[in-house]
Design a protein around this motif. Sequence first.
Motif, PDB file in Angstrom:
ATOM      1  N   VAL A  24     -14.468 -33.474 -22.052  1.00 28.80           N
ATOM      2  CA  VAL A  24     -14.127 -32.306 -21.241  1.00 28.80           C
ATOM      3  C   VAL A  24     -14.374 -31.038 -22.058  1.00 28.80           C
ATOM      4  N   LYS A  25     -15.174 -30.148 -21.509  1.00 26.89           N
ATOM      5  CA  LYS A  25     -15.506 -28.894 -22.203  1.00 26.89           C
ATOM      6  C   LYS A  25     -14.960 -27.712 -21.426  1.00 26.89           C
ATOM      7  N   ASN A  26     -15.100 -26.540 -22.039  1.00 22.74           N
ATOM      8  CA  ASN A  26     -14.790 -25.296 -21.333  1.00 22.74           C
ATOM      9  C   ASN A  26     -13.300 -25.069 -21.138  1.00 22.74           C
ATOM     10  N   VAL A  27     -12.506 -25.555 -22.066  1.00 21.99           N
ATOM     11  CA  VAL A  27     -11.068 -25.386 -21.934  1.00 21.99           C
ATOM     12  C   VAL A  27     -10.616 -24.352 -22.967  1.00 21.99           C
ATOM     13  N   GLY A  65     -13.856 -49.044  -9.248  1.00 20.21           N
ATOM     14  CA  GLY A  65     -15.048 -48.385  -9.791  1.00 20.21           C
ATOM     15  C   GLY A  65     -15.116 -48.475 -11.302  1.00 20.21           C
ATOM     16  N   ARG A  66     -16.132 -47.826 -11.879  1.00 20.18           N
ATOM     17  CA  ARG A  66     -16.280 -47.786 -13.331  1.00 20.18           C
ATOM     18  C   ARG A  66     -16.349 -46.338 -13.785  1.00 20.18           C
ATOM     19  N   VAL A  67     -15.660 -46.039 -14.886  1.00 20.78           N
ATOM     20  CA  VAL A  67     -15.710 -44.675 -15.423  1.00 20.78           C
ATOM     21  C   VAL A  67     -17.093 -44.457 -16.020  1.00 20.78           C
ATOM     22  N   MET A  68     -17.698 -43.328 -15.697  1.00 18.23           N
ATOM     23  CA  MET A  68     -19.026 -43.009 -16.222  1.00 18.23           C
ATOM     24  C   MET A  68     -18.882 -42.241 -17.528  1.00 18.23           C
ATOM     25  N   GLN A  69     -19.783 -42.493 -18.458  1.00 20.72           N
ATOM     26  CA  GLN A  69     -19.803 -41.639 -19.644  1.00 20.72           C
ATOM     27  C   GLN A  69     -20.484 -40.336 -19.275  1.00 20.72           C
ATOM     28  N   GLU A  70     -19.740 -39.270 -19.381  1.00 17.81           N
ATOM     29  CA  GLU A  70     -20.297 -37.993 -18.930  1.00 17.81           C
ATOM     30  C   GLU A  70     -19.565 -36.825 -19.580  1.00 17.81           C
ATOM     31  N   THR A  71     -20.150 -35.644 -19.401  1.00 18.55           N
ATOM     32  CA  THR A  71     -19.512 -34.418 -19.841  1.00 18.55           C
ATOM     33  C   THR A  71     -18.961 -33.738 -18.603  1.00 18.55           C
ATOM     34  N   ARG A  72     -17.687 -33.322 -18.685  1.00 15.78           N
ATOM     35  CA  ARG A  72     -17.069 -32.691 -17.527  1.00 15.78           C
ATOM     36  C   ARG A  72     -16.555 -31.312 -17.904  1.00 15.78           C
ATOM     37  N   LEU A  73     -16.550 -30.430 -16.936  1.00 17.22           N
ATOM     38  CA  LEU A  73     -16.075 -29.065 -17.170  1.00 17.22           C
ATOM     39  C   LEU A  73     -14.712 -28.877 -16.540  1.00 17.22           C
ATOM     40  N   TYR A 133     -14.849 -31.161 -13.398  1.00 12.24           N
ATOM     41  CA  TYR A 133     -16.039 -31.465 -12.612  1.00 12.24           C
ATOM     42  C   TYR A 133     -17.102 -32.074 -13.499  1.00 12.24           C
ATOM     43  N   SER A 134     -17.862 -32.991 -12.949  1.00 10.98           N
ATOM     44  CA  SER A 134     -18.941 -33.579 -13.733  1.00 10.98           C
ATOM     45  C   SER A 134     -20.010 -32.525 -14.016  1.00 10.98           C
ATOM     46  N   MET A 135     -20.468 -32.461 -15.272  1.00 11.16           N
ATOM     47  CA  MET A 135     -21.503 -31.499 -15.632  1.00 11.16           C
ATOM     48  C   MET A 135     -22.816 -32.218 -15.887  1.00 11.16           C
ATOM     49  N   ARG A 136     -22.764 -33.254 -16.714  1.00 13.90           N
ATOM     50  CA  ARG A 136     -23.965 -34.070 -16.900  1.00 13.90           C
ATOM     51  C   ARG A 136     -23.558 -35.479 -17.303  1.00 13.90           C
ATOM     52  N   SER A 137     -24.369 -36.450 -16.883  1.00 19.97           N
ATOM     53  CA  SER A 137     -24.048 -37.837 -17.192  1.00 19.97           C
ATOM     54  C   SER A 137     -24.738 -38.224 -18.492  1.00 19.97           C
ATOM     55  N   LYS A 138     -24.463 -39.432 -18.952  1.00 18.76           N
ATOM     56  CA  LYS A 138     -25.026 -39.881 -20.220  1.00 18.76           C
ATOM     57  C   LYS A 138     -26.556 -39.919 -20.170  1.00 18.76           C
ATOM     58  N   GLU A 139     -27.082 -40.247 -19.002  1.00 17.81           N
ATOM     59  CA  GLU A 139     -28.541 -40.341 -18.875  1.00 17.81           C
ATOM     60  C   GLU A 139     -29.199 -39.003 -19.200  1.00 17.81           C
ATOM     61  N   GLN A 140     -28.422 -37.921 -18.897  1.00 14.79           N
ATOM     62  CA  GLN A 140     -28.991 -36.607 -19.172  1.00 14.79           C
ATOM     63  C   GLN A 140     -28.582 -36.100 -20.551  1.00 14.79           C
ATOM     64  N   ALA A 141     -27.900 -36.943 -21.316  1.00 18.64           N
ATOM     65  CA  ALA A 141     -27.389 -36.504 -22.619  1.00 18.64           C
ATOM     66  C   ALA A 141     -28.546 -36.088 -23.520  1.00 18.64           C
ATOM     67  N   HIS A 142     -28.250 -35.150 -24.410  1.00 17.93           N
ATOM     68  CA  HIS A 142     -29.274 -34.633 -25.308  1.00 17.93           C
ATOM     69  C   HIS A 142     -29.647 -35.645 -26.371  1.00 17.93           C
ATOM     70  N   ASP A 143     -30.921 -35.665 -26.706  1.00 18.43           N
ATOM     71  CA  ASP A 143     -31.323 -36.330 -27.940  1.00 18.43           C
ATOM     72  C   ASP A 143     -31.666 -35.186 -28.892  1.00 18.43           C
TER      73      ASP A 143
END
Length: 491
Positions: free
Chosen positions: A228-231, A256-264, A273-283
């Motif tokens: 969780v970001k933006n706090v 359901g299953r918890v997704m690895q993601e970044t949330r705001l 809120y979901s911001m980006r999922s792991k698939e979109q994670a930065h390399d």
Amino acid sequence: MPAAALSPEIMAKYEPVIGLEVHVQLLTSTKAFCSCANQFGSAPNTNICPVCLGLPGALPVLNAKAVEYATLASLALNCQVRERSIFARKNYFYPDLPKGYQISQFDKPIAEHGWIDVPTADGSMKRIGITRLHMEEDAGKSIHDGFADSATRTYLDLNRCGTPLAEIVSEPDIRTPDEAFEYLTRLKEILLYTGVSDCNMEEGSLRCDANVSVRPRGQEKFGTKAEVKNVNSFRFIRAALEYEIERQIEVIESGGRVMQETRLWNAAEGRTYSMRSKEQAHDYRYFPEPDLPPLVVSAEFLEAAKKKLPELPEARRARMIAEYELTAKDAHTLTASREFADRFEAAAKAAKSPRRVANLLLSELGGRLKALGLEQEQSPVSMAGVVMAADLLEEDKISSKQLKQLLDVCFEKSEDFPAVFEREKPQQITDASAIEKMIDDVIAANPKQVEQYRAGKKTMAGFFVGQVMKASKGQANPALLNELVTKKLED
Ligand code: ADP
Ligand code: ZN
Ligand code: MG
């Protein structure tokens, strides 16, 4: 997403796991790798140069003060400082990062294996591990609103580019939002005492990302985490974690299953809120920074840093409790900042009774300042005034009622205590027969209370002292009054 609150029974089936990543800006006068001013609030894009803008051919030079501050913070957080650490490039594209990469540290950070002890719900202390502390530089700022054309444009302020940061990563040892709150409170306190950062969250000098997952109680393996970001406050971090824990449990409970993601975190709505999922994670394609040599922290440098380390909050509280006979709670308030604790201790040493100094600061002065929304530094009463007032009370030269009246004047007129005391020169009745006369009157007027006292309720003495003090307009000598009340009641 938690539609309705989950029942406590369902919540209790799961254990939250939390790890925090905290960025703090270091209070150096210049930036991490160039000589630009490290200053908040300058006109946009004025503290910049080819180095922090990453213009071709510009080379970074490491700020020794930043290393000193990172070392001090590492030591204060019980970390092992690495003799040789490596700067690395963390590559990503973002408009507020003109270099296209951030200088950071990756697999060989300056410090590792630290910890902070935090209080838990049952009052015991719990050790939260610190995985690492590494040095890096900040990025600039994208400004998305506040301009007439903000609907269609984003503005950039690159002043913050290259500001030195320490990132402090905790182990996933935290189990409740309250523990997270305590960890952050302690961390901030330690960093403030150490003087390496002003930790001002409003100005962004302390920022926190919270990682959280849940697992069925008894299961060893961690669940999938969300970040969780933006706090921007510790209270909101607690609220965001509470929200997120419940959301994740609800996802699992509904199959359901918890997704690895970044949330705001959205403070207005009190949800994430979901911001980006792991698939979109930065390399980030980390690689060693070719423009900087390995950072070597010599044994001498480390020794010098250890000598500069102040007494840290927890140790200071323990010592102050023993030295000045304070309660744990009072010691906590008095050590809220290093400056306040320094001022208290100087006054406590100068006064006849440290306990009285503490009481004055915490109740009479603290209460008035709080009511007016003032900081300790804004008090009209100086520490010398506090010492004088405490001594007058201790020697029974004024009553606590008179003290209150004098302090009222100090605050009304914004004057220090000694000046007000000299002018008002509160009268004191020290004539025993005059006081006895007043006691007789009060005793005659309150036969019921006298009976209670004589039936064994000795605390009633306080009632008579209070009544006489009131009748004397606060002028009766307190010690004499106490003594005479007891004597009369025992007669
Ligand atoms: P990433 O590779 O996603 O950055 P890290 O392993 O570096 O993850 O950990 C980042 C932060 O997340 C650390 O503070 C760590 O304690 C915490 N963390 C790691 N795994 C979990 C988990 N399963 N649940 C909660 N927090 C976690
Ligand atoms: Zn610069
Ligand atoms: Mg990581």
